[in-house]
Design a protein around this motif. Structure first.
Motif, PDB file in Angstrom:
ATOM      1  N   GLU A  41       0.823  -1.212   0.000  1.00 52.86           N
ATOM      2  CA  GLU A  41       0.000   0.000   0.000  1.00 52.86           C
ATOM      3  C   GLU A  41       0.858   1.265   0.000  1.00 52.86           C
ATOM      4  OE1 GLU A  41      -3.334   0.337  -0.418  1.00 52.86           O
ATOM      5  OE2 GLU A  41      -3.154  -1.800  -0.849  1.00 52.86           O
ATOM      6  N   ILE A  42       1.978   1.221   0.692  1.00 48.41           N
ATOM      7  CA  ILE A  42       2.897   2.373   0.692  1.00 48.41           C
ATOM      8  C   ILE A  42       3.469   2.580  -0.704  1.00 48.41           C
ATOM      9  CG2 ILE A  42       5.132   3.190   1.552  1.00 48.41           C
ATOM     10  CD1 ILE A  42       4.365   1.937   4.271  1.00 48.41           C
ATOM     11  N   LEU A  43       3.859   1.506  -1.368  1.00 49.91           N
ATOM     12  CA  LEU A  43       4.378   1.627  -2.739  1.00 49.91           C
ATOM     13  C   LEU A  43       3.333   2.253  -3.656  1.00 49.91           C
ATOM     14  CD1 LEU A  43       6.179  -1.783  -3.460  1.00 49.91           C
ATOM     15  CD2 LEU A  43       7.088   0.249  -2.347  1.00 49.91           C
ATOM     16  N   LEU A  47       3.515   5.209  -6.531  1.00 51.28           N
ATOM     17  CA  LEU A  47       3.781   4.648  -7.854  1.00 51.28           C
ATOM     18  C   LEU A  47       2.693   5.011  -8.862  1.00 51.28           C
ATOM     19  CD1 LEU A  47       5.632   2.782  -9.519  1.00 51.28           C
ATOM     20  CD2 LEU A  47       4.275   0.839  -8.707  1.00 51.28           C
ATOM     21  N   ASN A  48       3.116   5.595  -9.986  1.00 52.48           N
ATOM     22  CA  ASN A  48       2.220   5.885 -11.108  1.00 52.48           C
ATOM     23  C   ASN A  48       2.538   4.957 -12.263  1.00 52.48           C
ATOM     24  OD1 ASN A  48       0.975   8.066  -9.770  1.00 52.48           O
ATOM     25  ND2 ASN A  48       2.644   9.436 -10.381  1.00 52.48           N
ATOM     26  N   SER A  49       1.559   4.697 -13.114  1.00 55.71           N
ATOM     27  CA  SER A  49       1.751   3.731 -14.202  1.00 55.71           C
ATOM     28  C   SER A  49       2.807   4.176 -15.214  1.00 55.71           C
ATOM     29  CB  SER A  49       0.426   3.469 -14.918  1.00 55.71           C
ATOM     30  OG  SER A  49      -0.090   4.661 -15.469  1.00 55.71           O
ATOM     31  N   ASP A  50       3.045   5.493 -15.325  1.00 52.00           N
ATOM     32  CA  ASP A  50       4.044   5.963 -16.277  1.00 52.00           C
ATOM     33  C   ASP A  50       5.454   6.004 -15.684  1.00 52.00           C
ATOM     34  OD1 ASP A  50       3.484   8.012 -14.549  1.00 52.00           O
ATOM     35  OD2 ASP A  50       3.571   9.598 -16.064  1.00 52.00           O
ATOM     36  N   ASP A 115      12.151   6.549 -11.993  1.00 45.28           N
ATOM     37  CA  ASP A 115      11.302   7.422 -11.178  1.00 45.28           C
ATOM     38  C   ASP A 115      11.147   6.862  -9.767  1.00 45.28           C
ATOM     39  OD1 ASP A 115      10.108   9.369 -13.287  1.00 45.28           O
ATOM     40  OD2 ASP A 115       9.831   7.379 -14.170  1.00 45.28           O
ATOM     41  N   MET A 116      11.239   5.540  -9.670  1.00 45.18           N
ATOM     42  CA  MET A 116      11.024   4.895  -8.373  1.00 45.18           C
ATOM     43  C   MET A 116      11.840   3.606  -8.296  1.00 45.18           C
ATOM     44  SD  MET A 116       7.376   4.233  -6.573  1.00 45.18           S
ATOM     45  CE  MET A 116       7.125   3.143  -5.195  1.00 45.18           C
ATOM     46  N   GLY A 137      13.056  11.528  -7.539  1.00 43.97           N
ATOM     47  CA  GLY A 137      12.650  10.126  -7.561  1.00 43.97           C
ATOM     48  C   GLY A 137      12.511   9.565  -6.155  1.00 43.97           C
ATOM     49  N   ILE A 138      11.706   8.512  -6.044  1.00 44.61           N
ATOM     50  CA  ILE A 138      11.381   7.910  -4.745  1.00 44.61           C
ATOM     51  C   ILE A 138      12.127   6.587  -4.572  1.00 44.61           C
ATOM     52  CG2 ILE A 138       9.543   6.900  -3.330  1.00 44.61           C
ATOM     53  CD1 ILE A 138       9.218   9.878  -3.536  1.00 44.61           C
TER      54      ILE A 138
END
Length: 252
Positions: A41-43, A47-50, A115-116, A137-138
């Motif tokens: 759930e934290i991820l 997180l976005n699909s792009d 990005d992540m 970035g995460i």
């Protein structure tokens, strides 16, 4: 059942095969207290699909696939050769990039790619994470702390010495902040892990070699018998795990 019969039973558990990072064989034979946070759930919160996503130390890719992130935006690293072969067989046909990583300090990616980056129970070099992560970035890591199963390791292994005693939330936060990351979330917890039979413990100890060095049923038989007697009184053998999670953002 006498102890010679138990020894043979435990030896069979010791020889059972293990693939990926899948402990389903122990279903209903152990109980984990669970964590006060939900890693997935934290991820998903960040997180976005792009997003270009990297899963460091993916194991067999089981958890990664549960995220349902677009395959063409997904990369993984894995160090252990059997898992690398498994990932190439299972993940590459889907379009996921699979890279074998031999050294945390030299990952096979260009600068500012992702990005992540996520890391669940794998080692990492924060300087290298910073290099391949885009500005802003995460990085999210859930770690097994240095005190993980220490009590049980001492009960099973003579003269046990922990290998990763410095792996604590406090020490990691210091290093991450020193490398110009902003801490967004951090938490540490010590949940119990209870084994319902000694065979399950044998299977587990044989796999987790760094916490149970040189473990075998034969060399640790006396210790296993003591634990078996304890189990007959309490109904389980308890270990104490050590977990922490860090969510951080790379500064520009």
């Amino acid at each position: 059942m006498d102890y010679s019969e138990l020894k043979e039973l435990w030896r069979k558990e010791e020889k059972n095969a293990f693939e990926g990072w899948d402990f389903s064989y122990l279903k209903n034979r152990w109980k984990d207290e669970g964590l006060p946070w939900d890693y997935k759930e934290i991820l998903k919160k960040y997180l976005n699909s792009d997003h270009k996503l990297l899963d460091m130390g993916t194991g067999g890719g089981e958890f990664l696939l549960s995220l349902n992130h677009p395959y063409n935006n997904t990369s993984v690293t894995e160090m252990w050769e059997p898992n690398v072969k498994l990932c190439k067989k299972k993940l590459e046909p889907l379009g996921i990039e699979v890279k074998q990583a031999f050294n945390d300090s030299k990952l096979p990616f260009k600068d500012n790619v992702f990005d992540m980056i996520i890391n669940r129970h794998g080692s990492f070099d924060i300087k290298e994470v910073k290099r391949i992560l885009k500005p802003n970035g995460i990085f999210i890591t859930q770690q097994v702390g240095g005190k993980n199963n220490e009590k049980l390791s001492n009960a099973l292994i003579k003269n046990f010495k922990p290998l990763f005693s410095q792996n604590t939330l406090e020490n990691n936060l210091k290093e991450i902040e020193k490398n110009f990351f902003e801490i967004l979330y951090a938490k540490e917890f010590f949940p119990y892990l209870r084994f319902k039979d000694i065979g399950a413990l044998v299977y587990f100890a044989k796999i987790i070699k760094w916490e149970f060095p040189n473990f075998s049923v034969d060399s640790c038989f006396e210790e296993l018998c003591k634990l078996y007697e304890e189990l007959n009184v309490k109904g389980y053998i308890e270990s104490i795990e050590h977990r922490f999670i860090i969510v951080c953002r790379k500064r520009k």
